[in-house]
Design an enzyme around this catalytic site. Structure first.
Site, PDB file in Angstrom:
ATOM      1  N   CYS A 129      33.846  23.203  21.269  1.00 21.71           N
ATOM      2  CA  CYS A 129      34.138  24.503  21.726  1.00 21.71           C
ATOM      3  C   CYS A 129      34.360  23.866  23.201  1.00 21.71           C
ATOM      4  O   CYS A 129      33.867  23.208  24.013  1.00 21.71           O
ATOM      5  CB  CYS A 129      33.040  25.395  21.998  1.00 21.71           C
ATOM      6  SG  CYS A 129      33.332  26.573  23.237  1.00 21.71           S
ATOM      7  N   CYS A 160      32.596  32.597  22.044  1.00 24.89           N
ATOM      8  CA  CYS A 160      33.278  32.808  23.231  1.00 24.89           C
ATOM      9  C   CYS A 160      34.839  32.701  23.351  1.00 24.89           C
ATOM     10  O   CYS A 160      35.520  33.114  24.054  1.00 24.89           O
ATOM     11  CB  CYS A 160      32.829  31.767  24.309  1.00 24.89           C
ATOM     12  SG  CYS A 160      33.625  30.110  24.196  1.00 24.89           S
ATOM     13  N   GLU A 200       0.988  -1.235  -0.121  1.00 24.22           N
ATOM     14  CA  GLU A 200      -0.167  -0.211   0.171  1.00 24.22           C
ATOM     15  C   GLU A 200       0.885   1.296  -0.094  1.00 24.22           C
ATOM     16  O   GLU A 200       1.987   1.015   0.100  1.00 24.22           O
ATOM     17  CB  GLU A 200      -1.158  -0.060   1.041  1.00 24.22           C
ATOM     18  CG  GLU A 200      -0.402  -0.348   2.564  1.00 24.22           C
ATOM     19  CD  GLU A 200      -1.237  -0.650   3.631  1.00 24.22           C
ATOM     20  OE1 GLU A 200      -1.183  -0.565   4.678  1.00 24.22           O
ATOM     21  OE2 GLU A 200      -2.293  -1.506   3.217  1.00 24.22           O
ATOM     22  N   TYR A 258      -5.411   2.179   7.362  1.00 22.56           N
ATOM     23  CA  TYR A 258      -4.490   1.053   6.928  1.00 22.56           C
ATOM     24  C   TYR A 258      -4.144   0.036   8.046  1.00 22.56           C
ATOM     25  O   TYR A 258      -3.342  -1.137   7.802  1.00 22.56           O
ATOM     26  CB  TYR A 258      -3.083   1.847   6.549  1.00 22.56           C
ATOM     27  CG  TYR A 258      -2.402   2.394   7.441  1.00 22.56           C
ATOM     28  CD1 TYR A 258      -2.038   1.976   8.850  1.00 22.56           C
ATOM     29  CD2 TYR A 258      -2.256   3.782   7.431  1.00 22.56           C
ATOM     30  CE1 TYR A 258      -1.466   2.796   9.787  1.00 22.56           C
ATOM     31  CE2 TYR A 258      -1.657   4.569   8.214  1.00 22.56           C
ATOM     32  CZ  TYR A 258      -1.169   4.116   9.433  1.00 22.56           C
ATOM     33  OH  TYR A 258      -0.555   4.967  10.263  1.00 22.56           O
ATOM     34  N   CYS A 299      30.625  29.493  27.656  1.00 24.51           N
ATOM     35  CA  CYS A 299      30.345  29.654  26.007  1.00 24.51           C
ATOM     36  C   CYS A 299      28.721  30.334  26.008  1.00 24.51           C
ATOM     37  O   CYS A 299      27.814  29.647  26.330  1.00 24.51           O
ATOM     38  CB  CYS A 299      30.515  28.489  25.366  1.00 24.51           C
ATOM     39  SG  CYS A 299      30.020  28.847  23.654  1.00 24.51           S
ATOM     40  N   CYS A 301      36.310  29.182  19.272  1.00 25.44           N
ATOM     41  CA  CYS A 301      34.852  29.319  19.406  1.00 25.44           C
ATOM     42  C   CYS A 301      34.431  30.734  18.923  1.00 25.44           C
ATOM     43  O   CYS A 301      34.794  31.698  19.554  1.00 25.44           O
ATOM     44  CB  CYS A 301      34.310  28.980  20.729  1.00 25.44           C
ATOM     45  SG  CYS A 301      32.521  29.195  20.583  1.00 25.44           S
ATOM     46  N   ASP A 345       1.710  10.458   3.403  1.00 30.68           N
ATOM     47  CA  ASP A 345       2.687  11.410   4.326  1.00 30.68           C
ATOM     48  C   ASP A 345       1.606  12.360   4.966  1.00 30.68           C
ATOM     49  O   ASP A 345       1.417  13.388   4.702  1.00 30.68           O
ATOM     50  CB  ASP A 345       3.146  12.121   3.219  1.00 30.68           C
ATOM     51  CG  ASP A 345       4.598  12.827   3.655  1.00 30.68           C
ATOM     52  OD1 ASP A 345       4.706  12.818   4.965  1.00 30.68           O
ATOM     53  OD2 ASP A 345       5.179  13.761   3.064  1.00 30.68           O
ATOM     54  N   LYS A 386       2.690   4.714   1.290  1.00 33.86           N
ATOM     55  CA  LYS A 386       2.899   5.109   2.608  1.00 33.86           C
ATOM     56  C   LYS A 386       2.470   6.820   2.572  1.00 33.86           C
ATOM     57  O   LYS A 386       2.837   7.565   2.021  1.00 33.86           O
ATOM     58  CB  LYS A 386       4.373   5.209   2.859  1.00 33.86           C
ATOM     59  CG  LYS A 386       4.888   5.615   4.240  1.00 33.86           C
ATOM     60  CD  LYS A 386       6.207   5.322   4.637  1.00 33.86           C
ATOM     61  CE  LYS A 386       6.486   5.531   6.247  1.00 33.86           C
ATOM     62  NZ  LYS A 386       5.976   6.883   6.591  1.00 33.86           N
ATOM     63  N   LYS A 429      10.962   3.904   0.933  1.00 26.96           N
ATOM     64  CA  LYS A 429      10.944   5.250   0.763  1.00 26.96           C
ATOM     65  C   LYS A 429      11.109   5.578  -0.694  1.00 26.96           C
ATOM     66  O   LYS A 429      12.429   5.093  -1.227  1.00 26.96           O
ATOM     67  CB  LYS A 429      11.774   6.068   1.882  1.00 26.96           C
ATOM     68  CG  LYS A 429      11.541   5.767   3.258  1.00 26.96           C
ATOM     69  CD  LYS A 429      10.217   6.152   3.612  1.00 26.96           C
ATOM     70  CE  LYS A 429      10.106   7.579   4.117  1.00 26.96           C
ATOM     71  NZ  LYS A 429      10.905   7.943   5.409  1.00 26.96           N
TER      72      LYS A 429
END
Ligand code: IVH
Length: 670
Positions: free
Chosen positions: A428, A414, A116, A228, A434, A411, A120, A118, A317
């Site tokens: 970091c 910071c 069947e 289903y 930070c 980073c 969405d 799928k 899929k």
């Protein structure tokens, strides 16, 4: 007088049947049998009769489709039978492996599959008692969902009454709510003309509409439904396979897809996939693949479940949609745990149902592997809810003036040095100094699946953080109205709404709180596993790296992250102050454990059960998170005993293990 009432009752019955039959023809079969004028006339006669005789209003009356009042929040519903998910296959070899495993496990040469589309949309469950629709709920985490009955009643293709003279006492119908493509277009045109926000895709429109607290709003949204499968059914209908289930759903007047059919072997699966992929664009609704289910229920029971998905089904899929665009810039983002992720800023492009402006580049190694530069033309992909990513660079389209991106060594937020410890991820080293990490932990703490503080998203956290009103998690609960109204874009009403949402969030649940803490490697599911296993935060905090590993699904890495986190004084202080500020949760009942009501419970089956095979009993236990083992020990929680039970029953009696019947087992679930 009595005869009059009886007449009215019959008249009402007749009108309801007419309207229901019309709704079925119009909304399920897409083949209207009455003009709108005639339909409205019949509907009005029904409403008039009901207004004059309110005692005769029946719960399955079409006039009751928009009856509910606006709610403050949806109630939770614990599913009688878990709503599990499906494993995915993308490639042919994954499909072959699926088919081979089934053939090997059952010991047959060719498998018959029910196939069947799928859908969405959003998974829901509908409960019918004696044929009358009484409750509908979202899937939620698979074990607990939200009660959206009033909203589901507004969907005209969902029958308020099953078409059957002798319907089962209890029946759960599983299916998907979605919005047809044409209805989505119309809704968006309407939204636009009203100056309201448009929806990105039919799935978002369906989700937004189904989660409206006011059913009168949902009633204006054109939602559809496809069924289903079935959940619990009492009495057992003794169906032999999935094809029979689909036929039964159809007989009940529930909508099913006309693409549902059955095929043999992997060749059959592949040709179904090819056929549906070709038809995809012509369908009236969005699909993101096809689903294959071993048709025979005996085989399904034999195959059982693993973790949260059946071993007898798979979603194949369709490839994610791709689109071409340009990389305008690349910069790095600092995550909650300090992980540095390079992100490509893209020229906006519509792909997979949304406009994409950023794509993750994962990490430096990945960037080198894909040879990504600023200015490159790239193909981007987005599938489902996943973060958009760059599939490949179109090297032949590379302009002469590309810019190389260099990973920073400090980073950007910071200035702390970035470190790389035997993994692809650079972090970091600033920890809680930070600001990026602090902000991200607050955003995570307040997010929907964590403490669910409405109104405390990225933007407001950024604002509150920048003005210094929130530095750490406890500060959230110290905010005052005067402070909030002094901020830009914050009026008294929105400030009060935020404070109300913060107040409301204090009463939470243990798994949400654990998840909200943002412990590295502890997602929603691990948080639930921990709560379900220990039931209590103090208990979890006492565990060592080794002892945590007895929790099913927790391995050495996750165990280390958890014990490191609770081992830090700072973490303990934050937890204490949050509790001191009123954050609380009820004692965690193992029954509510999101890993199923039988999570952590071990069963042994023995003897002949009155109305189900051992395989069926095993399947029911596994679907609810339990484990079935072959022999009885002190660790066994229940022995389910039928007639002619032998030595296992004796051992259970000797060891003092609880012995239950099939009926008692079912009672534990329902
Ligand atoms: S069967 C135990 N059939 O896919 C199996 N699911 O990943 C339960 N879905 O939550 C699901 N179309 O929302 C099944 N024909 C179909 C489906 C379908 C869409 C969704 C459903 C579920 C998710 C599982």
């Amino acid at each position: 007088m009595k005869a009059d009432k009886e007449n009215t009752k019959n008249k009402i019955q007749e009108l309801i049947e007419k309207i229901n039959a019309f709704d079925y023809q119009y909304y399920v079969l897409d083949n209207p049998s009455l003009s709108d004028f005639e339909y409205d006339k019949i509907f009005k006669s029904l409403v008039d009769l009901e207004n004059k005789n309110p005692e005769l209003i029946r719960p399955d009356s079409p006039s009751q489709r928009v009856g509910g009042k606006a709610l403050d929040a949806f109630e939770s519903v614990i599913h009688r039978q878990a709503m599990l998910s499906l494993n995915n296959a993308f490639e042919d070899d994954e499909l072959m492996a699926f088919d081979k495993r089934i053939k090997d496990d059952i010991g047959i040469d060719e498998v018959e599959y029910a196939v069947e589309p799928k859908f969405d949309g959003l998974a829901i469950t509908l409960t019918y008692e004696n044929g009358i629709f009484v409750q509908g709920a979202t899937r939620g985490d698979g074990y607990t969902g939200e009660n959206v009955t009033h909203n589901l009643k507004t969907i005209r293709s969902i029958p308020t009454k099953l078409n059957h003279t002798n319907p089962p006492k209890l029946l759960e119908v599983r299916g998907e709510v979605l919005m047809l493509k044409k209805d989505f277009e119309l809704l968006n045109q309407k939204q636009e003309s009203l100056g309201e926000k448009k929806f990105a895709n039919p799935r978002n429109a369906a989700a937004g509409s189904l989660r409206q607290l006011d059913p009168r709003i949902t009633a204006t949204r054109p939602l559809s439904f496809f069924s289903y499968g079935l959940g619990i059914c009492e009495p057992n209908l003794n169906l032999k396979n999935h094809t029979e289930t689909i036929q039964l759903l159809k007989q009940f007047n529930l909508p099913i897809s006309d693409l549902s059919s059955s095929v043999k072997g992997v060749k059959g699966l592949q040709s179904f996939y090819d056929k549906v992929l070709k038809l995809r664009d012509t369908l009236s609704y969005d699909i993101d693949g096809v689903v294959y289910k071993v048709n025979s229920f005996n085989y399904q029971n034999e195959l059982g479940f693993v973790s949260r998905a059946p071993r007898w089904a798979i979603a194949h899929k369709f490839p994610a949609e791709e689109a071409l665009t340009e990389i305008l810039d690349i910069n790095v983002q600092v995550g909650r745990t300090g992980a540095i992720t390079p992100v490509a800023r893209l020229k906006p492009v519509f792909v997979g149902g949304v406009t994409v402006t950023n794509a993750t580049l994962h990490n430096e190694d990945e960037m080198i592997r894909k040879d990504v530069h600023i200015g490159d033309m790239v193909s981007v992909r987005r599938a489902g809810d996943v973060i958009p990513e760059i599939v490949r660079v179109l090297v032949d389209k590379r302009p002469k003036t590309i810019k190389k991106f260099k990973m920073p060594t400090e980073c950007p937020e910071c200035g702390s040095p970035l470190i790389r410890i035997d993994e692809a991820i650079i972090r970091c080293s600033g920890g809680l100094i930070c600001p990026a990490q602090q902000k991200q932990s607050i955003i995570h703490f307040a997010s929907r699946k964590a403490m669910d503080i409405e109104g405390l998203g990225d933007k407001s956290v950024e604002q509150l953080f920048n003005v210094g009103l929130i530095n750490g998690l406890p500060d959230i609960f110290k905010l005052e109205l005067e402070q909030l109204v002094s901020l830009d874009r914050m009026a008294e009403k929105s400030g009060q709404n935020l404070l109300d949402a913060i107040e409301k969030s204090k009463a939470t649940s243990l798994p949400r709180f654990i998840y909200a803490l943002g412990i590295r490697n502890v997602g929603e599911s691990t948080a639930k596993d921990l709560a379900g296993f220990y039931g209590d935060l103090d208990e979890i905090m006492k565990q060592t790296e080794e002892s945590l590993q007895i929790v099913p699904d927790i391995g050495p890495t996750v165990a280390k992250s958890i014990s490191d986190f609770f081992g830090q004084r700072k973490s303990r202080e934050v937890i204490e102050s949050l509790i001191g500020l009123g954050v609380c949760w009820p004692k965690y009942d193992i029954k509510k454990s999101a890993s199923g009501i039988f999570a952590t419970k071990t069963f042994v089956l023995t003897g002949t059960l009155p109305s189900m095979s051992r395989e069926e009993a095993k399947s029911i236990i596994e679907m609810n998170g339990g484990k079935v083992v072959g022999s009885v020990s002190k660790k066994t929680d229940y022995v389910v005993a039928g007639s002619d039970a032998g030595s296992k029953l004796t051992s259970a009696q000797e060891l003092g293990v609880k012995i239950i019947s099939q009926q008692e087992l079912l009672k534990l679930i329902i």
